[in-house]
Scaffold this motif. Sequence first.
Motif, short mmCIF file in Angstrom:
data_model
loop_
_atom_site.label_atom_id
_atom_site.label_comp_id
_atom_site.label_asym_id
_atom_site.label_seq_id
_atom_site.Cartn_x
_atom_site.Cartn_y
_atom_site.Cartn_z
N GLU A 15 0.84 -1.20 0.00
CA GLU A 15 0.00 0.00 0.00
C GLU A 15 0.88 1.25 0.00
N GLY A 16 0.45 2.24 -0.76
CA GLY A 16 1.18 3.50 -0.82
C GLY A 16 2.34 3.50 -1.79
N THR A 17 2.52 2.39 -2.54
CA THR A 17 3.63 2.33 -3.50
C THR A 17 3.16 1.93 -4.89
N SER A 18 1.90 2.22 -5.22
CA SER A 18 1.42 1.91 -6.57
C SER A 18 2.33 2.57 -7.59
N ARG A 19 2.48 1.91 -8.71
CA ARG A 19 3.51 2.35 -9.66
C ARG A 19 3.17 1.92 -11.06
N LEU A 20 3.89 2.50 -12.00
CA LEU A 20 3.92 1.99 -13.36
C LEU A 20 5.25 1.29 -13.54
#
Length: 404
Positions: free
Chosen positions: A369-374
């Motif tokens: 959580e809190g590290t969503s990324r492409l």
Amino acid sequence: MGGRRPTDATGRGFGLAGRLAARESQGLRRDLAPADRVAERARLAPDPRGDPPSFGDEELVFASNNYLGLADDERVRRAAVAAVREVGTGAGASRLVTGDTAVHRALERDLADAKGTERALVFPSGYAANVGTIAALDPAAVFSDELNHASIVDGCRLSNAETVVYDHADPDDLARRLDADPTDGPRLVVTDSVFSMDGDVAPLGALCDVAEAHDAWVMVDEAHATGLYRDAGGVVQREGLEDRVQVQVGTLSKALAGQGGFVAGSETLIEHLLNAARPFVFSTGLAPPAAAAAREALRIAREGDRRERLWENVARLRDGLTDASYDVWGETQILPVVVADRRRAIALAESLRERGVVAPAIRPPTVPEGTSRLRVAPTAAHAEADVDRCLEAFREAGREVGVR
């Protein structure tokens, strides 16, 4: 014939419709998106379910593990076609029965040479290689990096070993956990070399130091590194650790543009695995065309300039994204562009697609959580103009969705 009929497609017997609905409500349901080719450019289609796909316009793909851009290379194609003509389309049986061919053996010799080991053994997939190897070694305890791939996690589960998870890429925590371990029997330290979601590299030398001090073996999964470093080896080869890593695992389906996985190590290790690793023993051998394609890709990686071209594209893309004020993690060809919030990550990916660039959003539970990324991954086949177009798309999309 009597008996109860299976439940219908609503999945009432196992609550499948409810499970799918729960995934949907949590934003976790995934779909398949067919592509018309595996290359730096492709046309993708929305998930057609059981119908034929309807492809859209061509897009730039910055989301593939085809790191050296060899999946559609004409030389690799010719090698696969030659294997079809000379050997056949499939192995036809387990390699312990009649499915062992000269194509398999030639690939294994070249892999062992590239990895600096006595022998190598090819499995139907990298997943099978990890699961089969850990279970066949039958350790008393396994010490696994907390961010290891799912195939390593499942291998630990199937081995019935005591599994101890140590802090990511932390030799000191590994040492503390080995010190505290009461297990009487062989112990195995397992880690990825390049981590597929963070793009960082395990401190293999320090991990070997700790393992040796505790009389443990080291197993390294080079799935995202094989083919990219010295002599087309992995991080083990870059660091000169061939004599300290007892088990080297890799895949043929990423930089080597084929299908399957492999284990490289001593003669004794390979002989044991071909007798005891259940995914090897009880699976049909890797299809000869896939083995031949991977062997040719390995040759090109060792002798050509593909690796240099990849790293040039990586540097150009990383510098450009950083200059555009994006938070780019990692130190490898995998460039995680972290935007924290899952909704903004999805919006950014969708905005990029509108500009003809494919770089999907990765969100929890795949990442914390809190590290969503492409997860952005260039290939050696991308031209400078392709990288520049990707960067321009990121600049425009970032402004549109407010992430920079």
